[in-house]
Scaffold this motif. Structure first.
Motif, PDB file in Angstrom:
ATOM      1  N   LYS A 165      45.126  35.043  37.118  1.00  0.00           N
ATOM      2  CA  LYS A 165      45.859  36.160  37.699  1.00  0.00           C
ATOM      3  C   LYS A 165      45.381  37.490  37.130  1.00  0.00           C
ATOM      4  CE  LYS A 165      50.594  37.790  38.526  1.00  0.00           C
ATOM      5  NZ  LYS A 165      52.042  37.512  38.292  1.00  0.00           N
ATOM      6  N   SER A 166      45.134  37.536  35.829  1.00  0.00           N
ATOM      7  CA  SER A 166      44.639  38.760  35.203  1.00  0.00           C
ATOM      8  C   SER A 166      43.229  39.094  35.678  1.00  0.00           C
ATOM      9  CB  SER A 166      44.668  38.612  33.676  1.00  0.00           C
ATOM     10  OG  SER A 166      45.998  38.544  33.197  1.00  0.00           O
ATOM     11  N   ILE A 167      42.407  38.050  35.858  1.00  0.00           N
ATOM     12  CA  ILE A 167      41.049  38.275  36.367  1.00  0.00           C
ATOM     13  C   ILE A 167      41.108  38.896  37.756  1.00  0.00           C
ATOM     14  CG2 ILE A 167      38.951  37.095  37.149  1.00  0.00           C
ATOM     15  CD1 ILE A 167      39.371  35.114  34.825  1.00  0.00           C
ATOM     16  N   ASP A 168      41.952  38.349  38.618  1.00  0.00           N
ATOM     17  CA  ASP A 168      42.086  38.903  39.968  1.00  0.00           C
ATOM     18  C   ASP A 168      42.609  40.336  39.934  1.00  0.00           C
ATOM     19  OD1 ASP A 168      41.167  36.571  41.086  1.00  0.00           O
ATOM     20  OD2 ASP A 168      43.163  35.771  41.549  1.00  0.00           O
ATOM     21  N   GLU A 169      43.520  40.615  39.036  1.00  0.00           N
ATOM     22  CA  GLU A 169      44.087  41.961  38.959  1.00  0.00           C
ATOM     23  C   GLU A 169      43.036  42.971  38.507  1.00  0.00           C
ATOM     24  OE1 GLU A 169      48.059  44.246  37.198  1.00  0.00           O
ATOM     25  OE2 GLU A 169      47.744  42.107  36.823  1.00  0.00           O
ATOM     26  N   LEU A 170      42.220  42.609  37.513  1.00  0.00           N
ATOM     27  CA  LEU A 170      41.161  43.516  37.069  1.00  0.00           C
ATOM     28  C   LEU A 170      40.109  43.707  38.155  1.00  0.00           C
ATOM     29  CD1 LEU A 170      40.541  42.546  33.323  1.00  0.00           C
ATOM     30  CD2 LEU A 170      41.571  44.638  34.206  1.00  0.00           C
ATOM     31  N   LYS A 171      39.886  42.674  38.932  1.00  0.00           N
ATOM     32  CA  LYS A 171      38.956  42.804  40.065  1.00  0.00           C
ATOM     33  C   LYS A 171      39.507  43.800  41.081  1.00  0.00           C
ATOM     34  CE  LYS A 171      36.769  39.134  41.090  1.00  0.00           C
ATOM     35  NZ  LYS A 171      36.380  37.775  41.552  1.00  0.00           N
ATOM     36  N   ASP A 172      40.819  43.709  41.357  1.00  0.00           N
ATOM     37  CA  ASP A 172      41.459  44.650  42.277  1.00  0.00           C
ATOM     38  C   ASP A 172      41.468  46.068  41.713  1.00  0.00           C
ATOM     39  OD1 ASP A 172      41.955  42.585  44.029  1.00  0.00           O
ATOM     40  OD2 ASP A 172      44.021  42.261  43.343  1.00  0.00           O
ATOM     41  N   LEU A 173      41.414  46.181  40.400  1.00  0.00           N
ATOM     42  CA  LEU A 173      41.422  47.502  39.753  1.00  0.00           C
ATOM     43  C   LEU A 173      40.015  48.095  39.644  1.00  0.00           C
ATOM     44  CD1 LEU A 173      44.066  46.722  36.996  1.00  0.00           C
ATOM     45  CD2 LEU A 173      44.300  48.450  38.802  1.00  0.00           C
ATOM     46  N   GLY A 174      39.037  47.419  40.252  1.00  0.00           N
ATOM     47  CA  GLY A 174      37.716  48.031  40.365  1.00  0.00           C
ATOM     48  C   GLY A 174      36.584  47.324  39.671  1.00  0.00           C
ATOM     49  N   PHE A 175      36.868  46.388  38.743  1.00  0.00           N
ATOM     50  CA  PHE A 175      35.789  45.707  38.016  1.00  0.00           C
ATOM     51  C   PHE A 175      35.428  44.429  38.781  1.00  0.00           C
ATOM     52  CE2 PHE A 175      37.788  48.476  34.961  1.00  0.00           C
ATOM     53  CZ  PHE A 175      36.690  49.069  34.355  1.00  0.00           C
ATOM     54  N   TYR A 176      34.655  44.651  39.845  1.00  0.00           N
ATOM     55  CA  TYR A 176      34.481  43.616  40.852  1.00  0.00           C
ATOM     56  C   TYR A 176      33.565  42.485  40.422  1.00  0.00           C
ATOM     57  CZ  TYR A 176      30.255  46.348  41.953  1.00  0.00           C
ATOM     58  OH  TYR A 176      29.062  47.029  41.881  1.00  0.00           O
ATOM     59  N   GLN A 177      32.844  42.645  39.307  1.00  0.00           N
ATOM     60  CA  GLN A 177      31.963  41.557  38.857  1.00  0.00           C
ATOM     61  C   GLN A 177      32.584  40.718  37.747  1.00  0.00           C
ATOM     62  OE1 GLN A 177      28.112  40.736  39.599  1.00  0.00           O
ATOM     63  NE2 GLN A 177      27.365  42.760  38.969  1.00  0.00           N
ATOM     64  N   ILE A 178      33.872  40.890  37.498  1.00  0.00           N
ATOM     65  CA  ILE A 178      34.516  40.040  36.488  1.00  0.00           C
ATOM     66  C   ILE A 178      34.599  38.610  37.018  1.00  0.00           C
ATOM     67  CG2 ILE A 178      36.870  40.573  37.309  1.00  0.00           C
ATOM     68  CD1 ILE A 178      37.760  40.370  34.356  1.00  0.00           C
ATOM     69  N   LYS A 179      34.299  37.644  36.143  1.00  0.00           N
ATOM     70  CA  LYS A 179      34.244  36.241  36.546  1.00  0.00           C
ATOM     71  C   LYS A 179      34.939  35.385  35.492  1.00  0.00           C
ATOM     72  CE  LYS A 179      29.629  37.023  38.495  1.00  0.00           C
ATOM     73  NZ  LYS A 179      30.012  36.944  39.922  1.00  0.00           N
ATOM     74  N   PRO A 180      35.509  34.250  35.867  1.00  0.00           N
ATOM     75  CA  PRO A 180      36.082  33.339  34.868  1.00  0.00           C
ATOM     76  C   PRO A 180      34.980  32.717  34.025  1.00  0.00           C
ATOM     77  CG  PRO A 180      36.145  32.324  37.044  1.00  0.00           C
ATOM     78  CD  PRO A 180      35.687  33.747  37.243  1.00  0.00           C
TER      79      PRO A 180
END
Length: 452
Positions: free
Chosen positions: A341-356
């Motif tokens: 959930k936190s990964i998805d939220e950071l992706k929505d906040l602009g850091f689109y290359q964050i991955k598990p």
């Protein structure tokens, strides 16, 4: 009226005279610290003066085989009538009937795995004996301190019993200054161990003791074994055991520490390295910090820089801080996959290359081994990373030897780095993306590294 006799070691006599609230009794093995404290509590509980004592350890159940059993042994050895003591075995409490004085037992945790520090029923407590005090978190001890209050006596005593922690432990930082012990290994080389000098504070009494202060109560074989640890010609020679366990010196890092040999580099040098950056992220919030680590890798060399290490950050606050610290929105970030959930939220906040992070079976050991196999460099400004480097350790077995199971503590930034490097390594192996082509600066950078 029966006159009961008590005999106490001279090294601990200051405890009876001090007005200090905090009493530190620590040092090397077999110094008789637990024996003294349980004898002291036996003395206090049997006096007509008001006394409410507490035995305390990190985990409640651990008291049973330590201070609780030791206290019962003191009663059995004494000339007191055991019928005058009302023991409650399940709660580990005792009341001395002739005076009404009592001792209770408390733990910061009820059992292993429960990190809450909900200490209650401490109002009225006059004396606390906190065994293995180095096991406890500083914030938990602060809560304990704030919970102890009584108008029955003027001088509350909180007694901390512990073996020497490493130089980065909060007990050392808070209460001591360190000086080089000027000691040497079996080959005559200087080794990093320290003597702890108490900081000037009238509210603190520090008593450092070793087996030498208790030598008349030890058998000859035990003494010979302790001395053998420091004898280079003995089969039992053990540098760390001799300096820390026996002589009570402070070490550079924790016993069984996992990571060694990291080399210092400047942040400027890190920034100049012409290799692509990737990041590891370990989530946290109230008790555990969020840890974000920037990394670079080239030819078996791994470079670390701590970007964020902070508690109390929501995901929006974390994203804002990352932007303020110039973490690119397209940064390749590998985060703890338990926080989808936190990964998805950071992706929505602009850091689109964050991955598990790629965490499979035995991923912790795999990652540790992968990092140890590298030549590691870390920026001087990575304060908590350096501290974790010295404190992250393997669990020790019954003989004090490291196992292959890491202690899940002092590892937030190290876990972040492990997520980053192992996932980056696996992705590169699978050739799912290509790294930037080496620049003409590579040879020069390697030359600089060789000079570090």
């Amino acid at each position: 009226m029966v006159e009961h006799r008590f005999k106490f070691s001279k090294v601990y006599q200051a405890v009876f005279k001090t007005l200090a609230r905090y009493i530190h009794i620590w040092g090397g093995r077999a110094a008789g610290r637990s024996y003294f404290v349980t004898s002291y509590f036996l003395f206090l509980i049997t006096q007509p003066k008001y006394f409410r004592g507490a035995f305390l350890r990190h985990v409640f159940g651990d008291i049973r085989s330590s201070l609780w059993q030791d206290f019962k042994d003191r009663v059995e050895e004494s000339d007191f009538d055991e019928n005058d003591f009302e023991f409650n075995e399940s709660q580990m409490t005792v009341r001395y009937k002739p005076t009404g004085n009592t001792i209770i037992s408390k733990g910061f945790k009820k059992s292993a795995g429960n990190r809450s520090a909900k200490l209650k029923s401490l109002a009225g407590i006059t004396h606390v004996a906190c065994e293995e005090a180095d096991e406890n978190y500083e914030e938990d001890v602060n809560k304990l301190d704030d919970s102890i209050r009584t108008d029955k006596i003027d001088d509350i005593q909180i007694i901390f019993l512990y073996n020497p922690p490493s130089r980065n432990h909060w007990l050392i930082k808070r209460y001591y200054n360190l000086v080089d012990a000027e000691v040497f290994d079996r080959d005559g080389n200087p080794v990093p161990y320290y003597r702890a000098i108490p900081k000037e504070n009238p509210n603190i009494l520090c008593i450092h003791s070793t087996y030498r202060d208790n030598i008349k109560n030890l058998n000859r074989k035990s003494i010979e074994k302790y001395q053998a640890y420091g004898d280079p010609d003995s089969q039992f020679y053990n540098e760390e055991a001799w300096f820390v366990d026996i002589n009570g010196l402070v070490s550079e890092g924790a016993r069984g520490r996992i990571y060694r040999g990291f080399k210092h580099i400047s942040l400027e040098f890190f920034r100049s390295l012409p290799y692509p950056s990737f990041y590891g992220l370990d989530f946290g919030y109230s008790e555990d910090p969020v840890a974000l680590v920037e990394m670079k890798e080239h030819n078996g060399r791994l470079f670390w820089h701590q970007v964020i290490y902070e508690t109390g950050l929501t995901n929006p606050a974390l994203a804002k801080k990352m932007r303020a610290l110039s973490v690119p929105k397209n940064a390749l970030i590998f985060a703890d996959n338990a926080e989808a959930k936190s990964i998805d939220e950071l992706k929505d906040l602009g850091f689109y290359q964050i991955k598990p992070a790629d965490k499979g079976p035995d991923s912790v050991l795999y990652g540790i081994k992968a990092i140890i196999a590298c030549e590691n460099y870390m920026t001087d400004t990575s304060t908590e990373l350096w501290e974790e480097n010295q404190e992250y350790k393997w669990q020790l077995d019954e003989n004090g030897q490291p196992t292959n199971v890491p202690v899940d503590k002092n590892n937030h930034a190290k876990d972040a780095g492990r997520y980053g490097y192992t996932t980056y390594k696996k992705i590169r192996r699978r050739k799912k993306f290509t790294t930037a082509s080496p620049s003409k600066e590579h040879n020069g950078s390697d030359d600089l590294l060789n000079a570090v």
